[in-house]
Design a protein around this motif. Structure first.
Motif, short mmCIF file in Angstrom:
data_model
loop_
_atom_site.label_atom_id
_atom_site.label_comp_id
_atom_site.label_asym_id
_atom_site.label_seq_id
_atom_site.Cartn_x
_atom_site.Cartn_y
_atom_site.Cartn_z
N MET A 86 0.79 -1.34 0.25
CA MET A 86 0.00 0.00 0.24
C MET A 86 0.95 1.52 0.11
SD MET A 86 -2.77 0.28 -0.19
CE MET A 86 -4.49 0.00 0.81
N ALA A 87 2.25 1.32 0.90
CA ALA A 87 3.19 2.08 1.06
C ALA A 87 3.56 2.41 -0.74
CB ALA A 87 3.91 1.91 1.39
N ALA A 88 3.60 1.75 -1.28
CA ALA A 88 4.05 0.86 -3.10
C ALA A 88 3.48 2.09 -3.55
CB ALA A 88 4.58 -0.03 -2.74
N TYR A 89 2.16 1.83 -3.75
CA TYR A 89 1.41 1.91 -4.62
C TYR A 89 1.49 3.95 -4.23
CZ TYR A 89 -2.92 4.02 -6.01
OH TYR A 89 -3.21 5.19 -6.60
N TRP A 90 1.76 4.12 -3.41
CA TRP A 90 1.80 6.28 -3.16
C TRP A 90 2.79 6.08 -4.24
CZ3 TRP A 90 -2.10 8.89 -2.48
CH2 TRP A 90 -3.30 8.25 -2.05
N MET A 91 4.35 5.22 -3.97
CA MET A 91 5.08 5.70 -4.38
C MET A 91 5.30 5.59 -5.83
SD MET A 91 6.99 6.67 -1.33
CE MET A 91 5.56 6.36 0.17
N VAL B 210 7.80 8.71 -7.28
CA VAL B 210 8.87 8.72 -6.32
C VAL B 210 9.87 7.57 -6.96
CG1 VAL B 210 9.50 8.29 -3.65
CG2 VAL B 210 7.56 10.16 -4.67
N ARG B 211 10.98 8.23 -6.51
CA ARG B 211 12.07 6.76 -6.28
C ARG B 211 11.74 6.35 -5.37
NH1 ARG B 211 18.96 8.30 -6.96
NH2 ARG B 211 18.20 9.22 -4.75
N ALA B 212 12.06 4.73 -5.26
CA ALA B 212 11.93 3.82 -4.72
C ALA B 212 12.48 2.88 -4.89
CB ALA B 212 10.40 4.45 -4.05
N LEU C 18 8.47 0.29 -11.01
CA LEU C 18 8.89 -0.92 -9.45
C LEU C 18 7.95 -1.93 -8.88
CD1 LEU C 18 9.24 0.13 -6.64
CD2 LEU C 18 7.28 0.94 -5.54
N GLU C 19 8.96 -2.76 -8.83
CA GLU C 19 8.98 -4.28 -8.36
C GLU C 19 9.43 -4.34 -7.30
OE1 GLU C 19 9.97 -7.20 -11.53
OE2 GLU C 19 9.68 -5.86 -13.37
N ALA D 42 5.17 10.33 0.08
CA ALA D 42 5.32 10.38 -0.96
C ALA D 42 5.21 11.95 -1.83
CB ALA D 42 4.39 10.04 -1.73
N LEU D 43 4.50 12.38 -1.27
CA LEU D 43 4.80 14.33 -0.84
C LEU D 43 6.45 15.12 -0.57
CD1 LEU D 43 0.97 15.06 -1.21
CD2 LEU D 43 1.82 13.80 -3.18
N VAL D 44 6.16 14.43 0.35
CA VAL D 44 7.67 15.69 0.62
C VAL D 44 8.45 14.73 0.33
CG1 VAL D 44 9.01 14.91 3.06
CG2 VAL D 44 6.30 15.72 3.10
#
Lengths: 662, 662
Positions: A25-30, A35-37, A133-134, A387-389
């Motif tokens: 769920m966190a990765a979804y936002w990235m 965002v680079r994640a 992102l994977e 992500a927004l920060v």
């Protein structure tokens, strides 16, 4: 990505450890915000069977905002009504119910059951849809360094983590219960219980990978690594609480039984104990069963030996409790045993640089059907903020709201669990049954709004502008800052198609300035809309439009604020072009933005669109009002059309001013 | 599958030529019934943009019975209301409407718009879910031989087709309008207009393949190869009819316009002509535009030069007709030009060994939004019949119903098209407008049931047991043999979950014996259900149960007949176990069959489930009745509980007796 040599160093903005529901769920936002994640997981595959299964209303609304709710609806099992079976005087069992286990008109959706494995599938597919992102599987974090002196530098990488890709012999597929795998059913995965889109993943598991290490420097770290969280240990945050004295078994089976309600949500209680019956997708039923009571006198911190539990033992307990009904099974999809432990971390963050989510900071009995929901909502909450920060568009000050918003909810979760689990472990039902049912119904009802996520209880913060006192709500009783926007089905003015606001307010990273425009046939009201629109288009003297005032994410949206108008006049007495241009902007390539003007009117071909939205929100149909909805659909600010300074003040506290703003 | 040498010979039971919507629909049945089949297509990829887009109610119901309706619902655009814009006395345009373009309470679904490419995607995914059958692309049929002497031998392969795999330079991706590709917009496919699950397909297109030939012997051949059908030519069936004198352009664009109804279904008429406006998914709008009138005196058989048409010409025509509104676009997803031709084949089959479906046997103007629907329903109709015959479970005599059922509908389609298209090509609207609208509404209304597929008009045949005379319907006015089963949302007795019958009566190849059990609280009625159940369980003297009487498909279902019971008593006054065992059979592994007993009662949490099914069907709520529904959800037979001989007679005419029956 790491080079293919045996050791390397790299940088990322966000590192997520653990690709379960909260991590994904966190990765979804990235993925969504570009965002680079990185996201790593120690297991070689996603979950396929068993684990969590309960999906509460608010979670389903979030899925809709992401865009895969229709897949859940297609595969899952609805469970709205519950029955409580208790002993009758003649020594048999009888049904009390059905009782509604949640409110049925508060949401487009109803509580459902569907395997965690499928939810992971849908989240992974959504992430893929928006990014490259994977999940890096078979990868663990081994060392952690944190340089506090860099904490105030927004472009620094204060965290250093060494990752190691596991060799073939080290890597596990997810087995029994989360991190602490007991012996589980022989894997038994085959095409009969794995859906086609998961099957490909399972096949890929056999790919060999090279052992290697990599040093990753990251700005933020999100630990979603389960009850034995490695991340939590690195930052020295304890889990506080204790285990209780009861050991439970869980089995997912295709039952062979003459118990009438085996396909209905409910409990069965007799002198032998209480079991919880949870009907599932694909003819499965999950049963929670007390299997063993540890000596109460010496229970503290005893790690019971779960390897002594077998599916046979669980079955026998079910048989004893369901008597005089028969019970057996031939197919067991998954099973595990666990000891109830209610534990919570005193804080969910280290310096707002390292965040912990899901089981890493709260563990409890699975019987409330809330664990996956809370975990995903943790990930959903921290995800968009980080992500927004990181994207440079939101004030880092909002990061502290993760802990204040979610930790209190975890406390409530544990409280609910204590009340609910207690009812299962009382030795016998008082007065032969009915009293027990009353207690159960009472607990369910008193925690209902919290459990289903209809209420969030998010307190005042830069992100939530609460009212100063107990005065009447500014707009309507249904629109409370800190709570979710109550979903309504609306008609799009331009084309008449209908949509729930849960889908309209898509989780794409934007804040929404929602103009409840009221009845625009009224001349006074129309003028109010015009004046507000002048402000938004920068035509009001000495006022900067919020649409130009803040930084945006390059390549995503031109403004971090989307303006959505919902009027209350009849659909066929209103025209799209009746509304000021700023509310339906013209793009030279994409034309007018037809998706921005909505109408709260009944639709002859869609009963769910009943034109009662303003009533649900408690808003005056003529005068309307304005609100700001956060990217996660929670209400941040409410006001009248004329409160433009207050609105700006709220946004200034949250968003970063554009460099060329003004 | 062919070996990888340059020439080979092989056998298959069914060869399908053409993998457009009708071919894929036929292939779905082969996949679902486990039939040995091949499907080839000359193009290198599926369709991605443009082509057909209209989805009628009955088509959506079929999608639900296959299992991907939720995906269509998620992506498509609903179009229920239509507006007709006509000139006003002051030389401008004004709206007449909205008019409902279809019945809104007859189906769970409403007419939608979604690109053919997405429908192909969903069909391909469904085929993959049930089998290893894959479309062989870049393959053409070159020679055809048919040995009529083998026609009566069920295990013979009377048809021989030589296939050739095209080399890289020969193969085309689908371009403009079907088989007769004009110059089309530069392909312009990129990630912005291709959804992720299609993108992978497009990438695979670049794979090179080896040229080779293969001789395939097949029992049945289904030609779904478009208006210039190679298959149709092999069997010498003509297309009869003529082209009219009008050339039309079609463009899929993202419009930039101030025309108020550009996102609403409708027509716009002024002295310059009439255009059809069709809002679509992904902000696209399709416009059908008359671009040129061929000299009427010499129109017969003129092949007009479509290469003279350009998107610029189409745009200018739109601009002329939309005046005084502006119109332009920057993004054109697809466009083509066509000449209206109404042509139909006098028969859709050669000896019930070769079948033709879709554009291969009927072509017409695309403006009625019916072509893809008719074509898919052709493929749906022939598919299950051929599959069941090949599987050895259905009587080959049913194959002749393909032609009798579908050819008459194609005639109706052309009739509708003549009426509808005529309205677009009249030179000017009589009396400045309103009369035109009346004509349009009248045509839409008079063809509505046919167009939406609410009525099928399938005549008496071995598959449809029609009543002998004009007597009252046996069960209820809503249950007419030869028509589709009117969909109703029901509650499952065992778990209370709700489902539309369109999904319950899944397209899995089985006939359904539907017992409308009536009110089982009534003792007399309960006895009637018991007696019928005795018949079904083989306990009635000298009567063989239909459940054991007929052959089944090994490895699929134990019986080709599924028994589904729908009672009318209140859900909470009835128990699953109230019903005779044969109606909810026990499987030693899978337990009781909870999916078989349904209840027509209102559900508090699902408004669509209103408990009014019996009323919709016109069936007495106490007495109920029995019906047999074909695998395609059309009603085959209706009767009272006691008509067991007549029921057996119907089934004997359709199904093959089991070898060890009796």
């Amino acid at each position: 990505m790491a080079e293919d040599n045996h050791s390397s160093e790299s940088h990322t903005d966000v590192l997520i450890i653990g690709a379960g529901p909260s991590g994904l769920m966190a990765a979804y936002w990235m993925a969504r915000c570009g965002v680079r994640a990185r996201i790593i997981d120690k297991n070689s595959t996603k979950v396929f069977t068993g684990q969590a299964d309960g999906l509460r209303i608010r979670t389903l609304e979030i899925f809709d905002s992401i865009g895969f709710q229709h897949r859940v609806q297609h595969e899952g099992h609805v469970a709205v009504e519950a029955n409580f079976w208790v002993p009758s005087p003649d020594g048999k069992l009888f049904r009390q119910g059905p009782f509604c286990s949640s409110k049925v008109n508060e949401s487009p959706f109803h509580n459902m059951l569907l395997s965690q494995g499928r939810i992971e599938r849908f989240l992974i597919d959504s992430i893929k849809e928006h990014s490259d992102l994977e999940v890096e599987r078979g990868v663990i974090a081994e060392t952690f360094e944190y340089d506090e002196t860099l904490n105030d530098d927004p472009i620094a990488y204060p965290i250093t983590v060494k990752l190691r890709t596991l060799g073939e012999n080290e890597v596990n597929s997810p087995g029994g219960s989360g991190g602490e795998s007991p012996q589980s059913v022989p894997s038994g995965l085959d095409r009969s219980n794995i859906l086609p889109d998961d099957w490909d993943d399972l096949i890929q598991k056999s790919r060999s990978q090279q052992t290697k290490t990599e040093t990753v420097k990251t700005k933020y770290l999100i630990g979603c690594d389960g009850a034995h969280s490695w991340t939590r240990k690195q930052v020295g945050i304890p889990l506080e609480g204790s285990s209780t004295d009861h050991i439970w078994g869980v089995i997912d089976v295709i039952p062979v039984t003459d118990f009438p309600d085996i396909r209905r949500l409910g409990t069965v209680t007799n002198a032998a104990g209480t079991i919880l019956v949870i009907p599932r997708e694909r003819q499965l039923v999950r049963l929670y069963v007390p299997v063993q009571v540890v000596d109460a006198a010496s229970n503290a911190n005893i790690r019971f030996n779960r390897s002594s539990i077998t599916p046979e033992m669980i079955k026998e307990r079910v048989q004893a409790i369901l008597k005089p009904y028969t019970f057996d099974y031939k197919i067991c999809d998954w099973w595990t045993a666990y000891q109830i432990g209610q534990r919570i971390a005193p804080t969910f963050t280290k310096d707002d640089r390292v965040f912990l989510a899901g089981d890493a900071v709260h563990t409890h009995s699975p019987k409330v059907g809330l664990g996956m929901n809370m975990s995903m909502q943790d990930g959903f909450n921290i995800g968009w903020k980080v992500a927004l920060v990181v994207a440079g568009v939101a004030n880092p000050a909002i990061l502290s709201t993760y802990n204040t918003e979610r930790q209190i909810l975890a406390e409530m979760l544990l409280d609910f669990d204590r009340h609910w689990s207690g009812l299962f472990t009382e030795n016998r039902p008082p007065e032969g049954g009915p009293g027990k049912t009353e207690s159960m119904v009472k607990v369910v009802e008193s925690f209902e709004d919290f459990a289903d996520g209809l209420k969030a209880f998010y307190g005042a913060s830069p992100l939530v502008c609460k009212l100063d006192n107990d005065q009447d709500p500014i707009l309507g009783y249904g629109l409370v800052p800190g709570e979710r926007f109550p979903p309504v089905k609306l008609r799009k003015q331009a084309d008449g198609n209908t949509q729930w606001t849960t889908r309209t307010f898509e989780s794409d990273g934007r804040f929404r300035l929602v103009i409840l425009a009221g009845d625009v046939r009224d001349a006074t009201q129309k003028q109010r809309v015009e004046t507000l629109s002048q402000f938004l288009s920068g035509q009001l003297k000495e006022k900067v439009s919020p649409l130009n005032r803040y930084a945006a994410i390059p390549g995503r949206f031109k403004s971090l604020i989307e303006v959505v108008t919902i009027h209350s006049a009849p659909w066929n007495e209103t025209e799209f072009f009746d509304f000021p241009e700023i509310l339906r902007k013209l793009d030279p390539t994409m034309g007018w933005d037809y998706g921005k003007i909505w109408c709260d009117d009944a639709c002859i071909w869609d009963r769910d669109c009943n034109g009662k939205g303003y009533e649900k929100w408690g808003v005056d149909r003529t005068r309307g009002g304005v609100l700001i909805i956060r990217p996660d659909q929670y209400i941040g600010w409410v006001g009248e059309f004329e409160y433009i300074d207050e609105m700006t003040q709220y946004l200034d506290g949250v968003l970063i001013r554009a460099v060329c703003g003004q």
